[in-house]
Design an enzyme around this catalytic site. Sequence first.
Site, short mmCIF file in Angstrom:
data_model
loop_
_atom_site.label_atom_id
_atom_site.label_comp_id
_atom_site.label_asym_id
_atom_site.label_seq_id
_atom_site.Cartn_x
_atom_site.Cartn_y
_atom_site.Cartn_z
CG HIS A 254 -1.37 57.73 29.56
ND1 HIS A 254 -1.53 56.74 30.51
CD2 HIS A 254 -0.52 58.63 30.11
CE1 HIS A 254 -0.79 57.04 31.57
NE2 HIS A 254 -0.19 58.18 31.34
CB SER B 178 2.31 59.80 30.97
OG SER B 178 2.83 59.46 32.24
#
Length: 321
Positions: free
Chosen positions: A163, A98
């Site tokens: 993230h 991610s």
Amino acid sequence: LTVNPMIGPSAQTLIEVGAKKTSLIVNENQWYRLFSPMVLHAGIIHFVLNMLALWFIGYAVEQSHGFINVAILFIVPAVGGTIMSALFLPEYISVGASGGIFGLIGACLADIVTNWNLLFSKAVNKCDDGSRYRHIKVLVWLILDILLNVLIGMTPFVDNFTHVGGMIYGFLCGLSKLERLSTAFFGVQKPGFFMEFRQNLVRFFGMILSIICIVISVILLARSNGERIANCRGCRYVSCVPFPFWSSYDNKWWYCDDCDLVTADARQNRVTGTYSIMNMTCPDGTIESIDLSASHISDSVYLQRQLPSYCRDYCENLFLN
């Protein structure tokens, strides 16, 4: 779901295959854990969602800017995001591509910001209003993708600090690696000296700032001794929220404590074959003695699976120091 809502392995298994754990990175010199999480996933759901995102976003960026640029825009943010997670959530175990995917999203946002006047200019798109709407649609999809991944980041083993860090580094790298088209390319405006100087300055700034941030964060991580650099115990709730909200604490699908990491030594009654007493090491290092004689447990595997529940029932502190 109580072990891993992503339909995947336990925390201990993820650690063994290379998940991010700050104490192992710093104190055991396992620096490869800054790189290995980008090729690991928390489970089947996490893997499928990430591969879909990587296919749609990565493919589009690669078609426009080439394989080398995409590799840089994926790897640098993935590592940078892992470092940010290691600094702010040292006790948190996380895996996933991610960070790199958010790096590609950040690069797309950098591309949109630097080419905003071209993508949404009525002068450039005066003969094709559909192009402007397609660009708006792409921007909306990127925002929705960010929101979806942030929600996924609230589950165990998936990390929103990775993230955010990945998107920041992706944006900075995108300023440097993605080529900006001049309005003169479309015959709208002739490029001037100050315009070219500003574009080159922005590209240089993004590249240099990315390098400086990586170097500083690695130095901070090496000096952290595997501990959180700031007193932010609530930071874990940026990346994990107990769910479902409406259930009692004993009936959550997953928790955000460190009880999955507890260990124990159990004494077995040779006559009955059942475990009579267990000494469990809580997340903060304290040892609790638990009487198991009334439970009639003889299966060691079952007992091991129940350790997180015993931790939440008997340990006063459910978090690593």
